[in-house]
Design a protein around this motif. Structure first.
Motif, mmCIF file in Angstrom:
data_model
loop_
_atom_site.group_PDB
_atom_site.id
_atom_site.type_symbol
_atom_site.label_atom_id
_atom_site.label_comp_id
_atom_site.label_asym_id
_atom_site.label_seq_id
_atom_site.Cartn_x
_atom_site.Cartn_y
_atom_site.Cartn_z
ATOM 1 N N SER A 233 -8.528 -4.497 5.368
ATOM 2 C CA SER A 233 -7.080 -4.396 5.530
ATOM 3 C C SER A 233 -6.379 -5.551 4.835
ATOM 4 O O SER A 233 -6.955 -6.619 4.609
ATOM 5 N N TYR A 234 -5.114 -5.293 4.500
ATOM 6 C CA TYR A 234 -4.244 -6.321 3.934
ATOM 7 C C TYR A 234 -2.961 -6.389 4.751
ATOM 8 O O TYR A 234 -2.499 -5.384 5.305
ATOM 9 N N VAL A 235 -2.392 -7.574 4.779
ATOM 10 C CA VAL A 235 -1.035 -7.741 5.287
ATOM 11 C C VAL A 235 -0.279 -8.535 4.233
ATOM 12 O O VAL A 235 -0.687 -9.639 3.872
ATOM 13 N N THR A 291 3.309 0.368 8.405
ATOM 14 C CA THR A 291 1.849 0.480 8.403
ATOM 15 C C THR A 291 1.450 1.682 7.560
ATOM 16 O O THR A 291 2.016 2.771 7.713
ATOM 17 N N ARG A 349 1.604 -3.543 6.279
ATOM 18 C CA ARG A 349 0.206 -3.604 6.725
ATOM 19 C C ARG A 349 -0.539 -2.418 6.131
ATOM 20 O O ARG A 349 -0.160 -1.263 6.335
ATOM 21 N N THR A 366 -0.471 3.393 16.596
ATOM 22 C CA THR A 366 0.596 2.598 15.967
ATOM 23 C C THR A 366 1.971 3.184 16.258
ATOM 24 O O THR A 366 2.987 2.505 16.070
#
Length: 650
Positions: A233-235, A291, A349, A366
């Protein structure tokens, strides 16, 4: 939308094309109205699907054009030219229900095969000659060619073998755009505001596209790469410009895996846009961000990289945020956009996952902080999609995802999947116990919840016809009985009832819900009554009344209304009748008598209907029998709305 109605929509657009002075040179040599319409249809195709508005050199239509009405190149998502060859068949409105003429299709396929062999030796006009030579150069370089058969009639299954032989023999594909496919595409773009499933685009779906995303970099802590989790994952941070570009290209296709599309006129949207307008620098603090999921995310190789390549993208939380930012940015002038890009920081996200069941769970959790209904989570199920597509062939459209229709064509009514599911369960499936006591689990899968009954209700046997007739019958019955009750208890005239607001009823939501629950056995009993009656009259040969009733509804709403309401009389008599006096005693005390109703919620008891001669006579003679019920459906075709039923009925 019936095909005849859709034809009129397209015909109006063709008239506008013909009347536009900019297109005068296309029609100056065409004398007959049908010739002009046929040529205008080619221009419409290029406008609608290709977004080409300078089409002079693309149209090669003319006598002996070798089934090549249009020849043009278009770049695919990799920047490579793909040539398209289009054969078009415009029809008059009287032929829209006819199948494509098999001889027309066979001739087009034969001509297309000749083209692939460079077998054309005579050129009917210079435009054809120029485009054909460019096409041949493209083919000799082993580049891709796609063929399209465009028509305002229906696809003919009789040509399947010939089409298959063409594909196999030439190693290329042909796409048939008939009136049903065109209508579906038109609905997606014009009424749902979705990115078009474009036959001229290979990767129109953002989840099937390679997307390069611009991200903001400010220093050492501007991006978090969580590669040690189960899911990479990336933020990171993105700007309004990036959001605007994404939505402009893919529209609501960005939310195909979301539980709902953005509700464009919601209070939440207004608050987001107000923040963007008055205090953009506070957006970071007020907004939860977005997201999204991707099947594969590229690597950020250093601390200053501002581009990341994704294999597919779907926003699963933050649809309201995406649309509000897009709308505000789209309305802003150049200087205002610079202010927004400088001050608005959007948290993004990104989760890398190609596990569809897991993606659904991520979407579910979510979105748990928002008001999400169980039906929202099933909106993208293939059965819901099929039911909606079936509905597009009529004037009642099935809304599977809340707020997805942004425009409604005249004469079309949108019906919510949540509200009509109970009607379907009650009238068609005869599952009255589920309709009464298990309705909250209708859109819950038993795979996720042991009490879920979604698969029992929605499966391969579910058709929109059965759902629609259940809705029409239930609305008529519910509204009639409810208005009769109001007339008796409030002493209101018919006109006063039409102007009555829900707030005037002095009934709580619980009262209304209780009343409607008690009407379920009455509605449920109507189906076996009609099955027994119509079978004895030779009107149906199986135990499905949908086709007969829908046909009756379309042809004669008077007879449809009489048949249903007379069935209500028999249903009431079976449940509340006094067998000794032959009178029906319908009042609220009777309707609320649960012990009286329990017998009629058991399917095996309902199916033992066995109409008497007297009951058959009632259904045979509508003029001699006056049901003490009001018809809430206006018997004029122009107005068949279900008035008089409280909005909180379900």
């Amino acid at each position: 939308m019936l095909n005849a109605d859709f034809y009129k929509v397209i015909d109006t657009e063709l008239e506008k094309i013909i009347a536009d002075p900019k297109n005068a040179e296309h029609f100056e040599k065409l004398k007959q109205p049908n010739q002009k319409k046929s040529h205008a249809f080619l221009i419409w195709f290029l406008n609608f699907y290709g977004e080409y508005y300078s089409v002079k050199n693309l149209i090669t239509d003319g006598p002996n054009d070798n089934s090549c009405d249009i020849i043009f190149p278009r770049k695919n998502s990799f920047g490579e030219d793909v040539y398209y060859v289009v054969q078009s068949k415009w029809n008059t409105i009287g032929k829209i229900h006819e199948k494509n003429d098999s001889s027309d299709v066979k001739k087009a396929l034969a001509d297309f095969s000749t083209i692939l062999e460079d077998g054309i030796t005579k050129f009917p006009n210079n435009k054809f000659k120029d485009q054909y030579r460019k096409l041949m150069k493209h083919i000799r370089n082993n580049k891709e060619v796609r063929f399209i058969f465009l028509s305002l009639s229906e696809y003919n299954d009789d040509v399947n073998d010939v089409v298959s032989g063409f594909k196999t023999g030439n190693g290329t594909d042909i796409l048939f755009l008939d009136i049903n496919n065109i209508k579906k595409d038109y609905i997606e773009r014009e009424y749902k505001d979705n990115s078009l499933n474009n036959p001229l685009e290979y990767y129109y779906d953002p989840y099937e596209s390679e997307i390069t995303l611009n991200i903001e970099r400010f220093g050492n802590h501007d991006c978090i790469d969580l590669n040690d989790l189960d899911l990479h994952s990336y933020v990171f941070i993105i700007t309004p410009k990036t959001i605007h570009e994404l939505f402009k290209k893919y529209r609501t296709g960005l939310f195909n895996k979301n539980v709902r599309n953005p509700l464009k006129n919601s209070e939440h949207n207004q608050k987001i846009e107000e923040t963007l307008k008055t205090c953009p620098n506070r957006f970071w603090y007020y907004n939860n961000g977005i997201t999204a999921i991707t099947k594969n995310a590229g690597k950020l190789n250093n601390k200053i990289s501002q581009l990341i390549t994704l294999n597919g993208l779907q926003v699963i939380n933050g649809a309201q945020t995406v649309y509000s930012i897009y709308d505000a940015y789209d309305k802003a002038n150049k200087s205002r956009r610079e202010v927004l890009d400088k001050n608005v920081k959007i948290l993004f996200r990104l989760i890398e996952s190609s596990d569809e069941p897991l993606n659904l769970e991520i979407t579910r959790y979510t979105n748990s902080q928002n008001k999400i209904l169980s039906s929202d989570f099933m909106a993208n199920d293939e059965i819901q999609i099929r039911l909606q597509n079936e509905s597009f062939n009529g004037t009642f459209w099935y809304e599977r995802k809340r707020g997805e229709f942004v425009n409604n064509p005249e004469g079309v009514r949108i019906i919510d999947s949540r509200l009509i599911a109970r009607d379907y369960i009650t009238f068609h499936l005869q599952k009255l116990q589920d309709a009464l006591y298990n309705y909250n689990n209708v859109f819950k899968s038993h795979k996720e919840d042991k009490n879920g009954i979604y698969e029992k209700i929605f499966n391969e046997n579910t058709t929109f016809k059965d759902i629609l007739i259940s809705y029409l019958v239930s609305v008529l019955v519910r509204g009639s009985l409810f208005r009769t009750y109001l007339k008796n208890t409030m002493n209101k005239t018919d006109q006063e009832l039409l102007n009555l607001k829900d707030s005037d009823l002095n009934m709580t939501d619980r009262d209304i819900q209780e009343l409607n629950h008690m009407l379920i056995p009455i509605i449920g009993l109507i189906n076996p009554i009609l099955i027994d009656y119509l079978s004895k009259k030779g009107k149906i040969t199986n135990k499905n009344v949908s086709n007969y009733l829908l046909d009756l509804y379309e042809k004669d709403k008077h007879k449809f209304t009489d048949l249903i309401l007379l069935s209500v009389v028999i249903s009431l008599d079976r449940i509340y009748g006094d067998r000794e006096t032959g009178k029906i005693h319908v009042n609220m005390d009777k309707i609320m008598n649960k012990e009286c109703l329990y017998y009629f919620t058991e399917k095996e008891n309902i199916e033992k209907i066995g109409l008497t001669e007297k009951e058959i006579s009632i259904l045979d003679n509508p003029k001699k029998t006056e049901p003490n019920l009001d018809n809430i459906l206006n018997k004029n075709e122009s107005n068949d709305q279900d008035s008089g039923v409280p909005k909180s009925e379900l």
